[in-house]
Design a protein around this motif. Structure first.
Motif, PDB file in Angstrom:
ATOM      1  N   ILE A   7       0.861  -1.190   0.000  1.00 46.13           N
ATOM      2  CA  ILE A   7       0.000   0.000   0.000  1.00 46.13           C
ATOM      3  C   ILE A   7       0.894   1.235   0.000  1.00 46.13           C
ATOM      4  O   ILE A   7       1.448   1.611   1.032  1.00 46.13           O
ATOM      5  CB  ILE A   7      -0.925   0.017   1.228  1.00 46.13           C
ATOM      6  CG1 ILE A   7      -1.675  -1.316   1.366  1.00 46.13           C
ATOM      7  CG2 ILE A   7      -1.893   1.182   1.157  1.00 46.13           C
ATOM      8  CD1 ILE A   7      -2.344  -1.502   2.721  1.00 46.13           C
ATOM      9  N   ARG A  32      -7.179   1.554   8.183  1.00 47.00           N
ATOM     10  CA  ARG A  32      -8.380   0.896   7.650  1.00 47.00           C
ATOM     11  C   ARG A  32      -8.059   0.154   6.350  1.00 47.00           C
ATOM     12  O   ARG A  32      -8.530  -0.974   6.132  1.00 47.00           O
ATOM     13  CB  ARG A  32      -9.493   1.920   7.431  1.00 47.00           C
ATOM     14  CG  ARG A  32     -10.141   2.402   8.727  1.00 47.00           C
ATOM     15  CD  ARG A  32     -11.392   3.221   8.453  1.00 47.00           C
ATOM     16  NE  ARG A  32     -12.084   3.591   9.680  1.00 47.00           N
ATOM     17  CZ  ARG A  32     -13.013   2.849  10.280  1.00 47.00           C
ATOM     18  NH1 ARG A  32     -13.375   1.687   9.747  1.00 47.00           N
ATOM     19  NH2 ARG A  32     -13.592   3.254  11.392  1.00 47.00           N
ATOM     20  N   VAL A  33      -7.267   0.767   5.482  1.00 50.80           N
ATOM     21  CA  VAL A  33      -6.881   0.094   4.238  1.00 50.80           C
ATOM     22  C   VAL A  33      -6.060  -1.158   4.555  1.00 50.80           C
ATOM     23  O   VAL A  33      -6.272  -2.229   3.968  1.00 50.80           O
ATOM     24  CB  VAL A  33      -6.080   1.050   3.328  1.00 50.80           C
ATOM     25  CG1 VAL A  33      -5.663   0.333   2.038  1.00 50.80           C
ATOM     26  CG2 VAL A  33      -6.894   2.296   2.999  1.00 50.80           C
ATOM     27  N   GLN A  36      -8.304  -4.013   5.618  1.00 56.59           N
ATOM     28  CA  GLN A  36      -9.033  -4.617   4.499  1.00 56.59           C
ATOM     29  C   GLN A  36      -8.123  -5.526   3.693  1.00 56.59           C
ATOM     30  O   GLN A  36      -8.529  -6.601   3.237  1.00 56.59           O
ATOM     31  CB  GLN A  36      -9.634  -3.523   3.613  1.00 56.59           C
ATOM     32  CG  GLN A  36     -10.671  -2.631   4.291  1.00 56.59           C
ATOM     33  CD  GLN A  36     -11.866  -3.402   4.810  1.00 56.59           C
ATOM     34  OE1 GLN A  36     -11.929  -3.749   5.998  1.00 56.59           O
ATOM     35  NE2 GLN A  36     -12.810  -3.679   3.929  1.00 56.59           N
ATOM     36  N   GLY A 100      -3.862   3.715  -0.923  1.00 51.17           N
ATOM     37  CA  GLY A 100      -4.027   4.024   0.489  1.00 51.17           C
ATOM     38  C   GLY A 100      -5.186   4.924   0.810  1.00 51.17           C
ATOM     39  O   GLY A 100      -5.350   5.333   1.975  1.00 51.17           O
ATOM     40  N   ASP A 101      -6.007   5.240  -0.193  1.00 48.43           N
ATOM     41  CA  ASP A 101      -7.156   6.120   0.055  1.00 48.43           C
ATOM     42  C   ASP A 101      -8.481   5.400  -0.182  1.00 48.43           C
ATOM     43  O   ASP A 101      -9.489   6.026  -0.482  1.00 48.43           O
ATOM     44  CB  ASP A 101      -7.081   7.383  -0.804  1.00 48.43           C
ATOM     45  CG  ASP A 101      -6.994   7.093  -2.296  1.00 48.43           C
ATOM     46  OD1 ASP A 101      -7.119   5.903  -2.686  1.00 48.43           O
ATOM     47  OD2 ASP A 101      -6.802   8.041  -3.071  1.00 48.43           O
ATOM     48  N   MET A 102      -8.469   4.070  -0.058  1.00 43.89           N
ATOM     49  CA  MET A 102      -9.688   3.259  -0.204  1.00 43.89           C
ATOM     50  C   MET A 102      -9.965   2.547   1.118  1.00 43.89           C
ATOM     51  O   MET A 102      -9.704   1.338   1.257  1.00 43.89           O
ATOM     52  CB  MET A 102      -9.536   2.247  -1.339  1.00 43.89           C
ATOM     53  CG  MET A 102      -9.395   2.866  -2.715  1.00 43.89           C
ATOM     54  SD  MET A 102      -9.198   1.582  -3.981  1.00 43.89           S
ATOM     55  CE  MET A 102      -9.170   2.586  -5.477  1.00 43.89           C
ATOM     56  N   PRO A 103     -10.487   3.250   2.121  1.00 47.45           N
ATOM     57  CA  PRO A 103     -10.572   2.676   3.473  1.00 47.45           C
ATOM     58  C   PRO A 103     -11.559   1.542   3.636  1.00 47.45           C
ATOM     59  O   PRO A 103     -11.493   0.813   4.631  1.00 47.45           O
ATOM     60  CB  PRO A 103     -10.975   3.884   4.331  1.00 47.45           C
ATOM     61  CG  PRO A 103     -11.643   4.827   3.377  1.00 47.45           C
ATOM     62  CD  PRO A 103     -10.925   4.657   2.078  1.00 47.45           C
ATOM     63  N   VAL A 105     -12.340  -0.712   0.928  1.00 46.80           N
ATOM     64  CA  VAL A 105     -12.257  -1.586  -0.242  1.00 46.80           C
ATOM     65  C   VAL A 105     -12.593  -3.010   0.180  1.00 46.80           C
ATOM     66  O   VAL A 105     -12.162  -3.499   1.229  1.00 46.80           O
ATOM     67  CB  VAL A 105     -10.853  -1.502  -0.875  1.00 46.80           C
ATOM     68  CG1 VAL A 105      -9.761  -1.908   0.102  1.00 46.80           C
ATOM     69  CG2 VAL A 105     -10.784  -2.342  -2.138  1.00 46.80           C
ATOM     70  N   SER A 227     -13.363   6.096  -2.557  1.00 39.56           N
ATOM     71  CA  SER A 227     -12.030   6.655  -2.726  1.00 39.56           C
ATOM     72  C   SER A 227     -12.016   8.069  -2.162  1.00 39.56           C
ATOM     73  O   SER A 227     -12.877   8.884  -2.504  1.00 39.56           O
ATOM     74  CB  SER A 227     -11.648   6.665  -4.210  1.00 39.56           C
ATOM     75  OG  SER A 227     -10.350   7.166  -4.391  1.00 39.56           O
TER      76      SER A 227
END
Length: 248
Positions: A7, A32-33, A36, A100-103, A105, A227
């Motif tokens: 990530i 959070r990413v 996931q 790193g901006d898809m909390p 996913v 996103s």
């Protein structure tokens, strides 16, 4: 295959400074990413960080992070730098690049990229798309469209092109989202090459791979991951986190 999930993340962002550390209901977005990615259960997960504050946040949450040069030009270059430290012997032959901006996913979407590499021996890079959610997708240059030669299953396709331009005619428009699974050799070839003419024209890195002759395949997912690119997106992510909390 022996995948590793990386990530890339850095603090510098014009529209949302310090984005990876943005608080989402008490949890930094990068954490959070990370969670996931771990839930996808594909292999080891690490953050390729451009700043020590990101490393500290990840380690505080029990995760693994590698500090890379903050001046690296792209997330892909950050992946290669992290691999040099995490896997110098090349044991991992598949590298999954998770933004790193898809909390939120879906772990299944991450796994779908790896599965596509397994199912399609000719595929060098796998990614995800969703069917257009509104007519705005066709005309919005911020929403990247994938032009696909669909397989008989109707769920996967070989990419012919990616564009920000408006697409016309009958048939679905595939909205592309930035999760990639690379065969390691493809990632290394991609990062060694300079930006290509089409990449510079469309401002889309994946076109460099296509101009190099690398094959990109996409799998269709049910819905797009949230996103976070700006303050409004962050508030939407926080609202979604509250919904999840209330349901539980």
């Amino acid at each position: 295959m022996n995948p590793i999930v990386l990530i890339p993340a850095r603090l510098a962002a014009t529209r949302l400074p310090n984005k990876p550390l943005a608080d989402i209901e008490g949890v930094p977005m990068i954490v959070r990413v990370l969670r996931q990615a771990q839930a996808a259960n594909l292999g080891p997960v690490a953050v390729a960080a451009g700043d020590s504050a990101i490393v500290e946040a990840v380690k505080a949450a029990g995760g693994r992070a590698v500090l890379t040069d903050p001046d690296l030009p792209s997330g892909s270059d950050r992946l290669v730098a992290a691999l040099a430290e995490l896997d110098p012997q090349g044991a991992h032959d598949v590298v999954i690049n998770l933004q790193g901006d898809m909390p939120f996913v879906a772990p299944a979407d991450i796994a779908a990229c790896a599965a596509l590499l397994a199912d399609q021996p000719s595929c060098d890079i796998a990614t995800i798309v969703e069917k257009e959610s509104s007519p705005e997708v066709r005309t919005n240059p911020d929403m990247v469209k994938a032009v696909l030669a669909m397989a008989a299953d109707g769920k996967t396709g070989r990419a012919l092109y990616f564009t920000r331009s408006t697409l016309y005619g009958d048939g679905p428009v595939w909205h592309h989202h930035g999760i990639y699974a690379y065969r390691r050799a493809a990632l290394e070839a991609f990062t060694r090459a300079p930006p290509s003419p089409l990449e510079r024209r469309e401002k889309l890195e994946q076109l460099r791979a296509m101009e190099l002759g690398l094959s990109i395949w996409a799998t269709v997912v049910d819905s797009a991951p949230i996103s976070v690119d700006n303050p409004a997106d962050l508030e939407r992510a926080r609202a979604f986190a509250r919904q999840l909390r209330d349901k539980s």
